[in-house]
Design an enzyme around this catalytic site. Sequence first.
Site, PDB file in Angstrom:
ATOM      1  N   ALA A   6       0.854  -1.188   0.000  1.00 43.99           N
ATOM      2  CA  ALA A   6       0.000   0.000   0.000  1.00 43.99           C
ATOM      3  C   ALA A   6       0.883   1.228   0.000  1.00 43.99           C
ATOM      4  CB  ALA A   6      -0.889   0.004   1.244  1.00 43.99           C
ATOM      5  N   GLU A  34       0.852   5.546   1.059  1.00 43.87           N
ATOM      6  CA  GLU A  34       0.153   6.528   1.884  1.00 43.87           C
ATOM      7  C   GLU A  34      -0.124   7.878   1.240  1.00 43.87           C
ATOM      8  OE1 GLU A  34       3.340   5.459   2.299  1.00 43.87           O
ATOM      9  OE2 GLU A  34       4.655   7.031   3.047  1.00 43.87           O
ATOM     10  N   GLU A  78      -0.953   2.961   6.909  1.00 43.96           N
ATOM     11  CA  GLU A  78      -0.960   4.068   5.940  1.00 43.96           C
ATOM     12  C   GLU A  78      -1.592   5.317   6.535  1.00 43.96           C
ATOM     13  OE1 GLU A  78       0.987   3.483   3.682  1.00 43.96           O
ATOM     14  OE2 GLU A  78       0.953   1.288   3.675  1.00 43.96           O
ATOM     15  N   GLU A 108       8.750   4.936   8.181  1.00 46.08           N
ATOM     16  CA  GLU A 108       8.320   3.532   8.150  1.00 46.08           C
ATOM     17  C   GLU A 108       8.371   2.852   9.512  1.00 46.08           C
ATOM     18  OE1 GLU A 108       6.607   2.724   5.887  1.00 46.08           O
ATOM     19  OE2 GLU A 108       7.225   3.969   4.199  1.00 46.08           O
TER      20      GLU A 108
HETATM   21  N1  BES Z   1       5.464   3.926   2.042  1.00 41.47           N
HETATM   22  C1  BES Z   1       5.220   2.552   1.886  1.00 41.47           C
HETATM   23  C2  BES Z   1       5.031   2.114   0.460  1.00 41.47           C
HETATM   24  C3  BES Z   1       6.314   1.841  -0.268  1.00 41.47           C
HETATM   25  C4  BES Z   1       6.998   0.671  -0.057  1.00 41.47           C
HETATM   26  C5  BES Z   1       6.792   2.731  -1.197  1.00 41.47           C
HETATM   27  C6  BES Z   1       8.167   0.421  -0.740  1.00 41.47           C
HETATM   28  C7  BES Z   1       7.959   2.481  -1.876  1.00 41.47           C
HETATM   29  C8  BES Z   1       8.650   1.321  -1.650  1.00 41.47           C
HETATM   30  C9  BES Z   1       3.972   2.127   2.659  1.00 41.47           C
HETATM   31  O1  BES Z   1       3.639   2.949   3.714  1.00 41.47           O
HETATM   32  C10 BES Z   1       4.266   0.795   3.266  1.00 41.47           C
HETATM   33  O2  BES Z   1       5.078   0.746   4.144  1.00 41.47           O
HETATM   34  N2  BES Z   1       3.624  -0.263   2.791  1.00 41.47           N
HETATM   35  C11 BES Z   1       3.885  -1.599   3.271  1.00 41.47           C
HETATM   36  C12 BES Z   1       2.741  -2.124   4.058  1.00 41.47           C
HETATM   37  C13 BES Z   1       2.890  -1.856   5.507  1.00 41.47           C
HETATM   38  C14 BES Z   1       1.709  -2.326   6.308  1.00 41.47           C
HETATM   39  C15 BES Z   1       4.138  -2.456   6.114  1.00 41.47           C
HETATM   40  C16 BES Z   1       4.113  -2.473   2.077  1.00 41.47           C
HETATM   41  O3  BES Z   1       3.885  -2.006   0.975  1.00 41.47           O
HETATM   42  O4  BES Z   1       4.545  -3.596   2.257  1.00 41.47           O
HETATM   43 ZN    ZN Z   2       4.839   2.744   5.368  1.00 36.33          ZN
END
Ligand code: BES
Ligand code: ZN
Length: 878
Positions: free
Chosen positions: A284, A286, A320, A342
């Site tokens: 996902a 954000e 998110e 993160e």
């Molecule tokens: N900001 C990230 C999305 C992201 C991940 C962008 C890798 C660029 C590269 C988002 O907030 C995120 O951390 N998503 C996780 C899910 C979360 C519940 C750990 C994901 O995509 O695995």
């Molecule tokens: Zn994240």
Amino acid sequence: MLTRVVRPNLLRVMASAKRAFSRLPSTVVPSNYAIHLHPDLEKFTFAGKETISVEVKEAVKEIKLNCLDIEISSASYRSQESASVQAKWTYNKDDELVTLSFAESLRPGPGSLSIDFTGELNDKMKGFYRSKYKSPEGEDRFAAVTQFEPTDARRAFPCWDEPAVKATFDVTLVAPKNRVALSNMDVVEEKDCDSNLKEIRFSRTPIMSTYLLAFVVGEYDYVEDKTSNGVLVRVYTPVGKKEQGRFALEVTLKSLPFYKDYFGIAYPLNKMDLIAISDFAAGAMENWGLVTYRETCLLIDPENSSSMTKQRVAIVVAHELAHQWFGNLVTMEWWTHLWLNEGFASFMEYLVVDKYFPEYRIWDQFVAQDTARALELDALRSSHAIEVPVGHPSEIDEIFDLISYSKGASVIRMLHNWIGDKAFRTGLNHYLEKFSYKNAFTEDLWNSLEWASDKPVERVMRTWTEKMGFPVLTVSEKKEGNTRILEFSQSKFSADGASSDDSYHWLIPVSLSCASKPEEVRAEFLIEEKTKSVKIENVASTDWIKVNPGQFGFYRVKYSSEMLSSLLPGIKSQTLPARDRLGLTSDLFALARAGVSGSVDYLRLVECFSNEEDFNVMSDIGNSLSTFRILLSNIDLDGAFHPFAVKVFEKLGDKLGWDAKEGEGHVDALLRSLVIGKLGYYGHQKTVEEAKERVLDHAKETRVLPADLRVPAYITSLAHGDEAMFDALLGVFRKATLQEERMRVARCLGCVRDPSLIEKTLKFSLSDEVRAQDTVFVITSCCGTKSGRELTWKFLQENFPLLHDRYEGGFLLSRLIKETCQHFASEEKAQEIEAFFKANPAPAAERNVLQACENVRLNAAWIKRDGEAIRDWLTKEK
Ligand code: BES
Ligand code: ZN
């Protein structure tokens, strides 16, 4: 007193990055982008124009912007007082830049930059891209969607694509009239362009970073509601599936007010959209006001979604939404501080889920999953510090890993426990208020928390974020009547067991509990030196002492054999709380793996858990046993290991049975699924038979398998099934419309043991039937057995150019490489892997290749050390 710490010198950060890299000059800075974009969903192109309000800070003849795979057709600059001047432009693809040059110097002061451009709606799940979906009539269609983090806004429009260069955005989209068009903000104006097209203008965004911008044009349904503070929340789903958005809507309606209260700052926009995107690389993203999700991380079908998926959706949604404050309102100054985003969101998600879904026992799962995995990775020499110098995009991609997420969240949890919730909240509020709409460094957060707590937060926390690794605390005790004297010493924990002469040490907040009151913290102190002696009065001489109760600390504990023996009855009687039992097994396994203690000692210890019924403890033991099994498969000992593993789960399996009982809850469902899956995979006869029968009935649609039983039943029947079973499950895959169900099947296919079926699975992973976002998980499902691993590695090498191109070197490729390579166990294999990636570089996966090879060598050493002893124990004593 809150004092401002000198900010790290940016030059220093860049100089230590691996690849030469410099940030954009700050001679010209943007304040607003008016962006107009027209995606063409048939030709897969887009036409764009933008006018960027800028401030020229110094007289310059050049402006450098980020820009990648975009064709500029005109660029001009106009200051307030003079006429517009045309620019010439040159691209620099390696550095992902365009340089606009002007005949004369631009005078300092405000002005505007206008650029016209075109681009491709690519199929790489990056930038502005196309995502394929089926219409309710079964026809293939495409949506135009975005994914900009970390560095791909530059693929959609030329921009200052760095998190610290914030601006406001006025977005206008042109879309077919029968499509939904969304962006971060609400719509201010919609008008017809011609008979087919409409133009949608969105209101101005807050001041924000480019990576948080988003656009979507496609077909969707939605469910909606308002939060208690009047924010309009919508969950967008594929057409005809809006009910599957209900659960995420419920989580959002809980999370937004929770965060408002917790942070003391309201969500600043008046709408919050969550949307399921059919092709999506991450889980996902954000984007402010328009959060994008993989379908499996957002949609819940009450009939067909498992308890695990439901929990995952709650976690991802809460994660998110935490970013709307941590990340969007206050953003890291540079990617070096990515963990501020993160790690924090990964901690906050658990606070929310724990509050609204206490039955999930989510903090125990945190310890069993996040902390455990982070400790495992961070024991490698090829790990990295939480704060890591990065420059080039390929280096930035690399750090979206367990260190930023799970170690980040774990050290925050340690800190939260150490300073207490009240000071933590006060400090967070101070930090978020102070840096709203701005950027922050890690030490800015420490300063606020230090001010709020009156504890040496910065001094302590720096030791955890600036240096990689973590300590192992060695502890022994002396008894003098009812006085206990504990001797502690710390050293870096290494996966290879080597004691380092490194003089580095951590400042460790340590706590203890005693047998008389296992749930209470008996003593708390800070270990600041290499060694420390601690005296505790009034401890009955028969009492055990447990270090790190609740497993809040990010370190391992090595007890003297007397202390360890005294803890064993606490395990058997379960007077030691579940999280502590889990901590003990997890530490003991890591010590055995590192060669500090023997593997057979660990396997014997597992036998002490014969009464264990806790999901998280069993899941930790299950993970350790899987690691043993995979290791042993390298020397063909896995067959001998299976009966031992069956014995570990058998008693519990008999007790739980296949069918849920009245009054059972969430964790019971997780436990049953775990135990059946293990028993079945390891070949417990009754379980195998039952699983096969149920799967065949399910495939024929004569008896539906409850969602929670599907993964364990699929794993079991594939591991012990023939081609007919494989085909029956492919049939289930093909019939399913729910992405969760399709992936549930596809991710189990690699459990098959027949090499020809492994090959069929690998081929299937690249077929049109599997989405690019999912291929990696199908491939990696194949590397659990010796022959599967060889075939997968061969497949990866043969298809490397294709896979590299498919993911543009992104994190899915890194994951694939690591998972495919890391389970081998010989020096020759490590060299073979190194040689392959030397000849076929994958820049964003460099660290993953190092980590995989380090694991391969560790495995080789482990077998050499303990292989024979394990063989003897499994074959003679059993
Ligand atoms: N900001 C990230 C999305 C992201 C991940 C962008 C890798 C660029 C590269 C988002 O907030 C995120 O951390 N998503 C996780 C899910 C979360 C519940 C750990 C994901 O995509 O695995
Ligand atoms: Zn994240």
